[in-house]
Design an enzyme around this catalytic site. Structure first.
Site, mmCIF file in Angstrom:
data_model
loop_
_atom_site.group_PDB
_atom_site.id
_atom_site.type_symbol
_atom_site.label_atom_id
_atom_site.label_comp_id
_atom_site.label_asym_id
_atom_site.label_seq_id
_atom_site.Cartn_x
_atom_site.Cartn_y
_atom_site.Cartn_z
ATOM 1 N N ASP A 92 0.958 -1.194 -0.105
ATOM 2 C CA ASP A 92 0.080 -0.045 -0.125
ATOM 3 C C ASP A 92 1.048 0.990 0.104
ATOM 4 O O ASP A 92 2.035 1.137 0.207
ATOM 5 C CB ASP A 92 -1.084 -0.007 1.122
ATOM 6 C CG ASP A 92 -0.484 -0.001 2.487
ATOM 7 O OD1 ASP A 92 0.864 0.532 2.468
ATOM 8 O OD2 ASP A 92 -1.126 -0.198 3.508
ATOM 9 N N ASP A 271 -7.694 -7.744 1.663
ATOM 10 C CA ASP A 271 -6.837 -8.063 2.484
ATOM 11 C C ASP A 271 -7.118 -7.534 3.953
ATOM 12 O O ASP A 271 -8.150 -6.827 3.731
ATOM 13 C CB ASP A 271 -5.400 -7.198 2.347
ATOM 14 C CG ASP A 271 -5.701 -5.671 2.732
ATOM 15 O OD1 ASP A 271 -5.112 -5.527 3.647
ATOM 16 O OD2 ASP A 271 -6.302 -5.382 1.780
#
Length: 376
Positions: A92, A271
């Site tokens: 990320d 996730d």
């Protein structure tokens, strides 16, 4: 990166496909274990591969940038070599961590200023800078810098936040296309759809994202305080616009039921820290319901964790023994619970994929949602 769509459910929008990266293929739908600082807490890499069969894991740009730092990762030859993981990695952008530092960060047009939670030092994340950081980390899939708007934000704030996110996205996308990978394999860039719980903002963001033509697209800013049904509504709104021939990644979600409902609405990748974080606190997810091992009722229950379950530890350890480990504050308990929960999550998406391919996903999903939300 390439995405091959193999099947769509007869009812609903669930999909089965395969994502091809230079570090291996990823069958979808897929759950991705979270390895914040380059490791999935309490789980060896060989366990992730052999016992859990994780196809891809996450790393966190914010944490890896601060520690061990880009110089160490670069000297190691990238995160794959540093942590000995030879399958795909997604990172990320660090945006969520920066924005969670509410009192220690400032958002400006240039980027996000923040102070390290480690030593208080001051840093700047720009849309271009986080691309460069993720080039150095060497993830197969990198994310755009965005602002994760709180789920209860009013419309005016959400509007202003989205405008900034879209300006940052254009800068990050342009910089990605002007730079090259560091380690000889391809990297992909996923833009993120924002817009809080407002359908018009979500549609505008999804259209902007879709028009970029990236290898895949992400849906952010959900499971951050909004009602669950509102989250499902936003997924539906966004997936009506995001291209069907690219994978769709729902960030940071969630419970087993959330995952099944997201898959039903056309999500391919998910996730969440829940399987490991909750596991470390004594919560076990099974095919028949949720077990809180700290309850005394399990003290003399010598049945397997999840009889016939997907994990190597399901038959090896009893509920009574695992509860004993938690009561004794034995680290092995947290490790066993993490392995079990991750294996269960991976089993769940694998079963979802199988039922999509076989054509009976909807009926199976409806039954499984009841099972996995039951408190045992």
């Amino acid at each position: 990166m390439e995405f091959k769509l193999e099947a769509t459910a007869k009812e609903g929008n669930a999909r089965a496909g395969i994502i091809y990266t230079d570090h291996g293929a990823i069958p979808t739908p897929i759950f991705m274990p979270v390895g914040t600082v380059g490791s999935v807490k309490g789980v060896h890499m060989h366990e992730l591969k052999e016992d859990i069969d994780a196809k891809i894991i996450l790393g966190n740009t914010y944490h890896l940038y601060l520690r061990p730092g880009l110089e160490i990762i670069s000297k190691a030859g990238g995160l794959h070599k540093f942590n000995s993981w030879d399958r795909p990695i997604l990172t990320d952008s660090g945006g969520f961590q920066v924005f969670s530092l509410s009192s220690n960060r400032k958002l400006k047009e240039e980027g996000a200023w923040f102070r390290s939670h480690i030593d208080g030092s001051k840093h700047l994340f720009t849309p271009e800078g986080v691309v460069d950081i993720q080039r150095t980390i060497g993830s197969d899939i990198m994310m755009a810098l965005d602002e994760c708007t709180p789920g209860d934000a009013d419309y005016a704030y959400a509007r202003k936040s989205l405008d900034l996110t879209l300006r940052w996205l254009r800068r990050g996308w342009d910089h990605f296309n002007e730079t090259e990978p560091h380690y000889g394999y391809k990297q992909s860039f996923f833009p993120i759809v924002q817009g809080c719980v407002y359908p018009d903002l979500r549609r505008e963001s999804a259209k902007f994202v879709a028009d970029l033509g990236a290898d895949g697209n992400a849906i952010g800013g959900l499971a951050v305080g909004e009602p669950t049904e509102k989250m499902y509504e936003m997924i539906e709104v966004v997936n009506e616009i995001l291209p069907a021939d690219r994978p769709r990644y729902l960030m940071g979600v969630g419970t087993p039921a959330n995952i099944l409902e997201a898959i039903d609405r056309g999500v391919d990748m998910m996730d969440c820290v829940m399987p490991t974080r909750n596991g470390r606190n004594g919560m076990i997810f099974t095919r028949h319901g949720i077990i809180n091992l700290k309850n005394k009722k399990w003290a003399d229950d010598f049945s397997p964790l999840d009889a016939g379950g997907p994990s190597v530890v399901d038959e090896e350890y009893s509920r009574a023994y695992l509860r004993h480990l938690f009561v004794s504050k034995e680290l092995l308990g947290m490790q066993i619970a993490s392995i079990h929960n991750l294996a269960f999550y991976l089993w769940l998406v694998k079963e979802a994929r199988r039922h999509i391919l076989e054509g009976d996903f909807k009926a199976w999903k409806e039954e499984m949602v009841i099972n996995v939300t039951r408190r045992l």
